[in-house]
Design a protein around this motif. Structure first.
Motif, PDB file in Angstrom:
ATOM      1  N   ALA A 263       0.840  -1.193   0.000  1.00 42.28           N
ATOM      2  CA  ALA A 263       0.000   0.000   0.000  1.00 42.28           C
ATOM      3  C   ALA A 263       0.883   1.253   0.000  1.00 42.28           C
ATOM      4  CB  ALA A 263      -0.907   0.004   1.226  1.00 42.28           C
ATOM      5  N   PRO A 264       0.393   2.374  -0.527  1.00 44.55           N
ATOM      6  CA  PRO A 264       1.176   3.612  -0.483  1.00 44.55           C
ATOM      7  C   PRO A 264       1.524   3.985   0.958  1.00 44.55           C
ATOM      8  CG  PRO A 264      -0.713   3.839  -1.953  1.00 44.55           C
ATOM      9  CD  PRO A 264      -0.874   2.525  -1.224  1.00 44.55           C
ATOM     10  N   ASP A 265       2.679   4.581   1.142  1.00 46.03           N
ATOM     11  CA  ASP A 265       3.129   4.926   2.491  1.00 46.03           C
ATOM     12  C   ASP A 265       2.288   6.038   3.113  1.00 46.03           C
ATOM     13  OD1 ASP A 265       5.141   3.051   2.380  1.00 46.03           O
ATOM     14  OD2 ASP A 265       6.593   4.447   1.525  1.00 46.03           O
ATOM     15  N   ALA A 266       1.906   7.025   2.304  1.00 46.29           N
ATOM     16  CA  ALA A 266       1.196   8.177   2.841  1.00 46.29           C
ATOM     17  C   ALA A 266      -0.271   7.850   3.074  1.00 46.29           C
ATOM     18  CB  ALA A 266       1.318   9.350   1.883  1.00 46.29           C
ATOM     19  N   ASP A 267      -0.836   8.397   4.137  1.00 40.69           N
ATOM     20  CA  ASP A 267      -2.274   8.275   4.371  1.00 40.69           C
ATOM     21  C   ASP A 267      -2.845   9.668   4.553  1.00 40.69           C
ATOM     22  OD1 ASP A 267      -2.392   9.051   7.277  1.00 40.69           O
ATOM     23  OD2 ASP A 267      -1.107   7.281   7.477  1.00 40.69           O
ATOM     24  N   ASN A 268      -4.179   9.748   4.613  1.00 37.59           N
ATOM     25  CA  ASN A 268      -4.821  11.068   4.633  1.00 37.59           C
ATOM     26  C   ASN A 268      -5.359  11.455   6.001  1.00 37.59           C
ATOM     27  OD1 ASN A 268      -7.063   9.406   4.911  1.00 37.59           O
ATOM     28  ND2 ASN A 268      -8.320  10.532   3.445  1.00 37.59           N
ATOM     29  N   LEU A 269      -4.862  10.828   7.065  1.00 33.36           N
ATOM     30  CA  LEU A 269      -5.446  11.091   8.372  1.00 33.36           C
ATOM     31  C   LEU A 269      -5.214  12.535   8.824  1.00 33.36           C
ATOM     32  CD1 LEU A 269      -7.022  10.105  10.775  1.00 33.36           C
ATOM     33  CD2 LEU A 269      -4.908   9.151  11.739  1.00 33.36           C
ATOM     34  N   HIS A 270      -3.977  12.972   8.783  1.00 33.96           N
ATOM     35  CA  HIS A 270      -3.665  14.312   9.286  1.00 33.96           C
ATOM     36  C   HIS A 270      -3.427  15.346   8.181  1.00 33.96           C
ATOM     37  CE1 HIS A 270      -3.475  13.139  13.513  1.00 33.96           C
ATOM     38  NE2 HIS A 270      -2.854  12.043  13.124  1.00 33.96           N
ATOM     39  N   ALA A 271      -3.341  14.885   6.944  1.00 30.75           N
ATOM     40  CA  ALA A 271      -3.162  15.795   5.813  1.00 30.75           C
ATOM     41  C   ALA A 271      -3.664  15.087   4.563  1.00 30.75           C
ATOM     42  CB  ALA A 271      -1.697  16.186   5.654  1.00 30.75           C
ATOM     43  N   PRO A 272      -4.133  15.837   3.563  1.00 29.83           N
ATOM     44  CA  PRO A 272      -4.612  15.195   2.340  1.00 29.83           C
ATOM     45  C   PRO A 272      -3.476  14.512   1.590  1.00 29.83           C
ATOM     46  CG  PRO A 272      -4.492  17.576   2.054  1.00 29.83           C
ATOM     47  CD  PRO A 272      -4.241  17.310   3.506  1.00 29.83           C
ATOM     48  N   VAL A 273      -3.798  13.430   0.916  1.00 31.60           N
ATOM     49  CA  VAL A 273      -2.805  12.746   0.094  1.00 31.60           C
ATOM     50  C   VAL A 273      -2.725  13.426  -1.264  1.00 31.60           C
ATOM     51  CG1 VAL A 273      -3.059  10.519   1.240  1.00 31.60           C
ATOM     52  CG2 VAL A 273      -4.546  11.086  -0.691  1.00 31.60           C
ATOM     53  N   ALA A 274      -1.538  13.390  -1.844  1.00 32.26           N
ATOM     54  CA  ALA A 274      -1.328  14.055  -3.131  1.00 32.26           C
ATOM     55  C   ALA A 274      -1.640  13.084  -4.263  1.00 32.26           C
ATOM     56  CB  ALA A 274       0.113  14.559  -3.229  1.00 32.26           C
ATOM     57  N   ARG A 275      -2.903  12.715  -4.355  1.00 33.04           N
ATOM     58  CA  ARG A 275      -3.348  11.807  -5.408  1.00 33.04           C
ATOM     59  C   ARG A 275      -4.659  12.304  -5.995  1.00 33.04           C
ATOM     60  NH1 ARG A 275      -2.876   6.618  -1.856  1.00 33.04           N
ATOM     61  NH2 ARG A 275      -1.728   7.971  -0.421  1.00 33.04           N
ATOM     62  N   PRO A 276      -4.919  12.000  -7.260  1.00 29.84           N
ATOM     63  CA  PRO A 276      -6.157  12.484  -7.886  1.00 29.84           C
ATOM     64  C   PRO A 276      -7.394  11.947  -7.167  1.00 29.84           C
ATOM     65  CG  PRO A 276      -4.615  11.651  -9.532  1.00 29.84           C
ATOM     66  CD  PRO A 276      -4.071  11.250  -8.192  1.00 29.84           C
ATOM     67  N   GLY A 277      -8.461  12.725  -7.197  1.00 25.47           N
ATOM     68  CA  GLY A 277      -9.711  12.304  -6.584  1.00 25.47           C
ATOM     69  C   GLY A 277     -10.497  11.397  -7.509  1.00 25.47           C
ATOM     70  N   SER A 278     -11.145  10.430  -6.919  1.00 25.65           N
ATOM     71  CA  SER A 278     -11.970   9.501  -7.681  1.00 25.65           C
ATOM     72  C   SER A 278     -13.066   8.982  -6.769  1.00 25.65           C
ATOM     73  CB  SER A 278     -11.120   8.327  -8.197  1.00 25.65           C
ATOM     74  OG  SER A 278     -11.935   7.315  -8.743  1.00 25.65           O
ATOM     75  N   ALA A 279     -14.225   8.684  -7.331  1.00 28.85           N
ATOM     76  CA  ALA A 279     -15.284   8.096  -6.522  1.00 28.85           C
ATOM     77  C   ALA A 279     -14.939   6.666  -6.140  1.00 28.85           C
ATOM     78  CB  ALA A 279     -16.611   8.135  -7.278  1.00 28.85           C
ATOM     79  N   THR A 280     -14.325   5.917  -7.050  1.00 28.75           N
ATOM     80  CA  THR A 280     -14.054   4.500  -6.818  1.00 28.75           C
ATOM     81  C   THR A 280     -12.635   4.264  -6.336  1.00 28.75           C
ATOM     82  OG1 THR A 280     -13.449   4.238  -9.147  1.00 28.75           O
ATOM     83  CG2 THR A 280     -15.731   3.754  -8.543  1.00 28.75           C
ATOM     84  N   GLY A 281     -12.460   3.123  -5.663  1.00 28.91           N
ATOM     85  CA  GLY A 281     -11.151   2.704  -5.200  1.00 28.91           C
ATOM     86  C   GLY A 281     -10.561   1.647  -6.103  1.00 28.91           C
ATOM     87  N   ASP A 282      -9.662   0.820  -5.543  1.00 30.92           N
ATOM     88  CA  ASP A 282      -8.986  -0.187  -6.357  1.00 30.92           C
ATOM     89  C   ASP A 282      -9.370  -1.609  -5.960  1.00 30.92           C
ATOM     90  OD1 ASP A 282      -7.737  -0.485  -3.928  1.00 30.92           O
ATOM     91  OD2 ASP A 282      -5.684  -0.293  -4.704  1.00 30.92           O
ATOM     92  N   PHE A 283     -10.538  -1.773  -5.310  1.00 29.80           N
ATOM     93  CA  PHE A 283     -10.995  -3.110  -4.930  1.00 29.80           C
ATOM     94  C   PHE A 283     -11.178  -3.948  -6.186  1.00 29.80           C
ATOM     95  CE2 PHE A 283     -14.556  -6.045  -3.828  1.00 29.80           C
ATOM     96  CZ  PHE A 283     -13.875  -6.798  -2.875  1.00 29.80           C
ATOM     97  N   ASP A 284     -10.566  -5.139  -6.214  1.00 31.17           N
ATOM     98  CA  ASP A 284     -10.591  -5.956  -7.432  1.00 31.17           C
ATOM     99  C   ASP A 284     -11.565  -7.134  -7.353  1.00 31.17           C
ATOM    100  OD1 ASP A 284      -9.288  -7.547  -5.627  1.00 31.17           O
ATOM    101  OD2 ASP A 284      -7.442  -7.771  -6.788  1.00 31.17           O
ATOM    102  N   GLY A 285     -12.442  -7.130  -6.334  1.00 28.67           N
ATOM    103  CA  GLY A 285     -13.460  -8.167  -6.239  1.00 28.67           C
ATOM    104  C   GLY A 285     -14.755  -7.720  -6.897  1.00 28.67           C
ATOM    105  N   ASP A 286     -15.829  -8.428  -6.590  1.00 26.62           N
ATOM    106  CA  ASP A 286     -17.131  -8.086  -7.147  1.00 26.62           C
ATOM    107  C   ASP A 286     -17.660  -6.806  -6.510  1.00 26.62           C
ATOM    108  OD1 ASP A 286     -17.134 -10.346  -8.754  1.00 26.62           O
ATOM    109  OD2 ASP A 286     -18.094 -11.600  -7.228  1.00 26.62           O
ATOM    110  N   VAL A 287     -18.068  -5.879  -7.352  1.00 29.75           N
ATOM    111  CA  VAL A 287     -18.645  -4.614  -6.894  1.00 29.75           C
ATOM    112  C   VAL A 287     -20.048  -4.503  -7.472  1.00 29.75           C
ATOM    113  CG1 VAL A 287     -18.446  -2.107  -6.910  1.00 29.75           C
ATOM    114  CG2 VAL A 287     -16.387  -3.513  -6.748  1.00 29.75           C
ATOM    115  N   ALA A 288     -21.050  -4.448  -6.605  1.00 32.62           N
ATOM    116  CA  ALA A 288     -22.440  -4.426  -7.052  1.00 32.62           C
ATOM    117  C   ALA A 288     -22.823  -3.013  -7.499  1.00 32.62           C
ATOM    118  CB  ALA A 288     -23.368  -4.887  -5.936  1.00 32.62           C
TER     119      ALA A 288
END
Length: 339
Positions: A263-288
């Motif tokens: 997983a990426p080292d940075a998290d967004n708990l105390h500051a925003p992450v420098a990554r583009p915004g998206s509604a969806t994540g990277d879950f690779d299982g079944d998504v209804a």
């Protein structure tokens, strides 16, 4: 001119809600911490349909200033409190500062948002984005679960006040199941594996449609997905059993098959992450793409009616069985004419 305000609207469920409101023709004011994602959100929609301001929703003063820039000319008619943060970590291992930050963002962010909504709105809809975990806690996310429980209590108290003072201003709760959002990539993680949403997993558009359903119907509470129905009503009936079951697999079911170092080292708990915004994540299982979405008050009436009907039916069955037993136990008598 802003028709709607969404707090935490640059990614995940908040982003899906923003897209849905814009699709309805609304001009939407979005507040989040990440300036780059706010810029990207404006570029993703027709010019002028997105207004933005940067603030941490847990900072009441900063949020007040940000909202003032978005509602200077007209009060919104829709307000959606959606910002959240979490950490995947056992409570005993979670630093005080991390626990406090999750509560400040996930709970106090909604409190601060509602306070400002009440300062500007006399009618319309305020929507709190909640979770099925507000009814059934899970291990490994104590702060997030506490925040979602607190939202239920806070919303209930304010709703009763509004019913007396502002009957045309409606307050709704939308209780969500596991969603495929960037939350699981951006959250602070103390597990040995990368976290994932616990199946069944739904597309963020499901949440956006539920928010619109709450707004259109002025609904008190909306339950989204069969998993939330099971959490709400299952915990009412068998809380001890669920406690024991989750003690065995509650944390394991939140782990993916990828090691934590992937997983990426940075998290967004105390500051925003420098990554583009998206509604969806990277879950690779079944998504209804769809989910059973119900008016919670109606669902409770159906469940209560079913229990009453079942109790009545059981009572009738017991009474009938008892009557038959009494009949068969009576002594045999010879008719008088044959004596």
């Amino acid at each position: 001119m802003t028709d709607a305000i969404v707090l935490g609207g640059t990614a995940g469920v908040g982003r899906a809600v923003v897209d849905a409101l814009v699709a309805r023709g609304m001009t939407v004011g979005v507040i989040a911490r990440g300036g780059d994602r706010l810029d990207g959100l404006r570029r993703a929609h027709p010019q002028g349909r997105i207004k933005t301001a940067s603030a941490d929703v847990g900072d009441a003063e900063a949020l007040t200033d940000a909202v003032a820039t978005l509602v200077a000319d007209r009060a919104p008619v829709v307000w959606v409190n959606c910002a959240m943060s979490t950490a995947f970590c056992k409570f005993a291992d979670l630093p005080v500062a991390d626990f406090d930050k999750i509560i400040r963002t996930t709970f106090l962010g909604q409190v601060n948002g509602t306070r400002l909504a009440l300062a500007h709105m006399q009618h319309g809809n305020i929507v709190h984005v909640g979770s099925g975990l507000a009814y059934r806690p899970v291990p490994g996310q104590a702060a997030y679960v506490a925040a979602k429980h607190a939202i239920n209590g806070f919303a209930g108290a304010v709703r009763s006040e509004l019913m007396q003072d502002r009957p045309d201003l409606h307050l709704s709760l939308v209780q969500l199941p596991a969603m495929d959002t960037p939350q699981f990539e951006w959250a602070r993680n103390n597990l040995d594996m990368k976290p994932q949403p616990a199946p069944p997993v739904y597309h963020p558009d499901v949440a956006a449609r539920a928010v619109l359903k709450a707004i259109d119907g002025n609904l008190r509470e909306v339950l989204v997905g069969t998993s939330v129905l099971k959490l709400v009503f299952g915990d009412m009936l068998l809380p001890g059993y669920i406690d024991r079951r989750l003690s065995r697999n509650g944390i394991e079911m939140q782990k993916s098959d990828q090691p934590a170092w992937a997983a990426p080292d940075a998290d967004n708990l105390h500051a925003p992450v420098a990554r583009p915004g998206s509604a969806t994540g990277d879950f690779d299982g079944d998504v209804a793409p769809t989910a059973l979405t119900v008016d919670a008050d109606r669902a409770r009436k159906v469940i209560a009616g079913g229990i009453v009907a079942a109790a009545f039916g059981l009572g009738a069955l017991v009474a009938t069985t008892a009557a038959r037993r009494r009949q068969t136990s009576l002594p045999h008598r010879v008719p008088r004419r044959l004596r």
